[in-house]
Design an enzyme around this catalytic site. Structure first.
Site, short mmCIF file in Angstrom:
data_model
loop_
_atom_site.label_atom_id
_atom_site.label_comp_id
_atom_site.label_asym_id
_atom_site.label_seq_id
_atom_site.Cartn_x
_atom_site.Cartn_y
_atom_site.Cartn_z
N GLY A 1 1.47 -0.13 -4.95
CA GLY A 1 0.21 -0.86 -5.06
C GLY A 1 -0.43 -0.61 -6.40
O GLY A 1 -0.76 0.53 -6.72
N CYS B 1 6.86 -12.07 5.98
CA CYS B 1 6.59 -10.79 6.62
C CYS B 1 5.12 -10.72 7.00
O CYS B 1 4.26 -11.12 6.22
CB CYS B 1 6.93 -9.63 5.68
SG CYS B 1 6.50 -8.01 6.35
N SER C 1 15.01 -2.72 -10.27
CA SER C 1 15.33 -2.63 -8.84
C SER C 1 16.79 -2.92 -8.54
O SER C 1 17.32 -2.47 -7.53
CB SER C 1 14.44 -3.57 -8.04
OG SER C 1 14.57 -4.90 -8.50
N CYS D 1 11.10 -0.66 8.71
CA CYS D 1 11.38 -1.76 7.78
C CYS D 1 12.65 -1.49 6.99
O CYS D 1 12.74 -0.49 6.27
CB CYS D 1 10.19 -1.94 6.85
SG CYS D 1 10.47 -3.14 5.54
N TYR E 1 14.36 -2.23 -1.57
CA TYR E 1 13.49 -2.40 -2.74
C TYR E 1 12.25 -1.51 -2.76
O TYR E 1 11.94 -0.91 -3.77
CB TYR E 1 13.05 -3.87 -2.83
CG TYR E 1 12.06 -4.17 -3.92
CD1 TYR E 1 12.43 -4.05 -5.26
CD2 TYR E 1 10.77 -4.57 -3.63
CE1 TYR E 1 11.52 -4.31 -6.29
CE2 TYR E 1 9.85 -4.85 -4.65
CZ TYR E 1 10.23 -4.71 -5.96
OH TYR E 1 9.35 -4.98 -6.96
N ASN F 1 -1.52 1.68 5.56
CA ASN F 1 -0.38 0.93 5.04
C ASN F 1 0.18 0.11 6.18
O ASN F 1 0.61 0.66 7.19
CB ASN F 1 0.68 1.89 4.49
CG ASN F 1 1.98 1.20 4.08
OD1 ASN F 1 3.04 1.77 4.19
ND2 ASN F 1 1.88 -0.04 3.61
N GLY F 2 0.18 -1.21 6.01
CA GLY F 2 0.69 -2.09 7.06
C GLY F 2 -0.19 -3.30 7.23
O GLY F 2 -1.08 -3.58 6.43
N ASP G 1 20.69 -8.38 -8.35
CA ASP G 1 19.26 -8.22 -8.10
C ASP G 1 19.06 -7.87 -6.63
O ASP G 1 19.99 -8.01 -5.82
CB ASP G 1 18.50 -9.49 -8.46
CG ASP G 1 17.04 -9.23 -8.82
OD1 ASP G 1 16.60 -8.07 -8.67
OD2 ASP G 1 16.36 -10.17 -9.25
N ASP G 2 17.84 -7.40 -6.30
CA ASP G 2 17.60 -6.94 -4.93
C ASP G 2 17.31 -8.09 -3.99
O ASP G 2 17.62 -8.01 -2.79
CB ASP G 2 16.42 -5.96 -4.91
CG ASP G 2 15.14 -6.59 -5.42
OD1 ASP G 2 14.40 -7.17 -4.62
OD2 ASP G 2 14.88 -6.50 -6.64
N CYS H 1 12.35 -10.52 7.93
CA CYS H 1 12.33 -11.38 6.75
C CYS H 1 13.68 -12.06 6.53
O CYS H 1 13.76 -13.11 5.88
CB CYS H 1 11.92 -10.60 5.51
SG CYS H 1 12.91 -9.12 5.19
N CYS I 1 0.81 -1.22 0.00
CA CYS I 1 0.00 0.00 0.00
C CYS I 1 0.84 1.27 0.00
O CYS I 1 1.96 1.30 0.50
CB CYS I 1 -0.92 0.04 1.22
SG CYS I 1 -2.00 -1.38 1.35
#
Length: 493
Positions: free
Chosen positions: A50, A405, A306, A259, A265, A125-126, A368-369, A464, A24
């Site tokens: 999003g 997550c 990314s 976070c 990313y 958001n969350g 890559d990320d 994560c 979000c």
């Protein structure tokens, strides 16, 4: 913003769900003549957070007006007939991905309800990690839910609170929830913007022509010409009422844990997060990766888009030339029809294609990320080999993603994370790379300019990677208990 059961894998993901995605983005305006128009512009800048649905709610001093739709901001909020009804000097908006459950209009935010105190609109958001338990209790007490979103739980907690004022009711509700939230709330009295006590999800404040702006990222402030004022602090409520602003801190202070994946990313590289340039941090991660995991090669190639800043950092630190060995198409959406498995597996070539003339005969390093399931990495490595690469080495600008997550990120269930079931050598074999390496967790903190994780109490949420969740996970624990009970029952039977 979560829907339905938070412990089932997300659906409808492109490339076999082999990405981590922020669900979000939120944006709010208080005190501007064309508030909804500014919100639409801000949501354009947050579209990467999003892409399944978008919504805007405005307030004209008497009535609330809402338009919500599936799809991108463009196409839904670029017509006069859509924007004209969204009258008022106060407005908030939301872009979302679905996590689990249905992708349906009833889950599109902002959510709105008529409470005893008046209209109440909320953009979130969350993820609320005890939403399932709270929802069960509320339903038993007579609440009737209209969506499958955890955000609606907050509305019902506000509605059933015994406190007198809307702000006190809202604070009472927040004290009952666990997890991560950045929220923008609209009531007839004014706008409220807040973050959870750990500050897991981001939220910033700006000003433009006397109006207050709240957004998930600073890049959205840039788009509307707003000046960045500051981050909303973890655990802070900022209230805009009648052109006046006030700050409230109703929670016991705790050490913040924003976070860390915002730097890896989620955030746009042109955003500023906690006074750090996201682009600069990503380059620093790439440089640290080059120090930790060098390899002899001819070219450093990003997996676009990314992986690009980290690849630049890796190339600069290693002295190996940076080149665009993969060209990305920006015109491929998630709605592409894939009628058969054969066509579906070609999907990666729609999004990425090898720059054959550059790659042929070269030893290359792909940056890559992250690696989630590994399916995309396998296809990218194979694409490079098909283009004639002599060697393909993979370097990842984050530690291995071993844990799911529960704070607002679209993550597959843990068993489907490649790093959960395989060590690095096994992962390299799976994606068919000549070598594979990840930046270390301490290297990631070093790129942020912070001490090694082992030397300090973690300053970010890195669950994560480490499994160190900074909050209780009530719904998760209860789900595990139910699964264990069911397994035991099967054995007894």
């Amino acid at each position: 913003m979560l829907t339905t059961n938070p412990f089932e894998p997300a659906h409808g993901q492109d490339l076999d769900g082999d990405t981590l995605r922020e669900e979000c983005g939120i944006f709010g305006v208080a005190g501007a003549p064309d508030a909804a128009a500014l919100v639409a512009l801000g949501l354009h800048a947050l579209q990467h957070r999003g892409q399944e649905a978008a919504g805007i709610t405005s307030f004209d001093g008497v009535e609330f007006h809402t338009h919500r739709a599936m799809g991108h901001v463009a196409g839904n909020f670029d017509k006069a007939e859509t924007m004209m009804p969204l009258r008022g000097t106060v407005a908030c908006g939301h872009v979302r991905y679905s996590t689990t459950g249905e992708t349906a209009l009833r889950n599109v935010q902002p959510l709105y309800a008529d409470l005893a105190s008046g209209g109440f609109a909320i953009a979130h958001n969350g993820n609320i990690s005890n939403a399932m338990r709270l929802r069960r209790d509320l339903v038993r007490r007579g609440s009737i839910f209209q969506s499958t979103s955890d955000t609606e739980t907050i509305i019902h907690l506000v509605a059933t609170s015994s406190y007198r004022t809307t702000v006190d009711r809202f604070i009472d509700a927040l004290k009952q929830v666990e997890g991560a939230y950045s929220l923008i709330v609209m009531t007839p009295e004014g706008m409220i913007a807040c973050r959870d006590p750990l500050g897991i999800r981001p939220l910033v404040m700006g000003r433009v022509n006397g109006a207050y702006i709240f957004a998930s990222e600073t890049v959205a402030l840039d788009v509307v010409g707003a000046t960045y004022e500051r981050d909303i602090d973890p655990g802070e409520l900022v209230i805009v009422k009648g052109g006046e602003i006030s700050s409230h801190r109703p929670f016991a202070p705790v050490s913040p844990r924003p976070c860390i994946f915002e730097y890896v990313y989620f955030s746009r590289p042109d955003s500023i997060s906690s006074d750090r340039s996201v682009y600069t941090v990503r380059k620093a991660i790439g440089a640290q990766l080059a120090i930790e995991a060098p390899v002899e090669a001819d070219l450093v190639i990003p997996v676009p888009d990314s992986g690009t800043p980290a690849a630049i950092g890796y190339a600069q630190e290693s002295g190996i030339p940076f080149e665009l060995g993969i060209i990305r198409s920006h015109y491929v959406g998630r709605t592409f029809i894939q009628p058969s498995s054969e066509v579906r597996h070609l999907g990666v070539k729609l999004k990425h294609n090898a720059n054959r003339a550059l790659v042929k005969g070269k030893r290359i390093i792909l940056i890559d990320d992250s690696i989630v399931r590994g399916t995309t990495s396998l296809k990218i490595v194979q694409m490079m080999r098909d283009a004639g690469a002599a060697e393909v080495h993979m370097r990842i600008a984050s530690p291995p993603t071993r844990h799911s997550c529960f704070y607002g990120v679209d993550t597959p269930e843990r068993a489907k994370l490649l790093a959960h079931s395989k060590n690095i050598a096994e992962m390299a074999a799976y994606i068919q790379a000549d070598s594979l390496a990840f930046v270390s967790i301490d290297g990631l903190y070093k790129a942020l300019g912070e001490p090694c994780r082992a030397d300090i109490r973690p300053s970010h949420c890195d669950a994560c990677f480490t499994g160190d969740y900074p909050t209780m996970l009530t719904d998760q624990d209860e789900a595990v208990s139910v699964d264990q009970f069911a397994l035991l029952a099967e054995r007894v039977i």
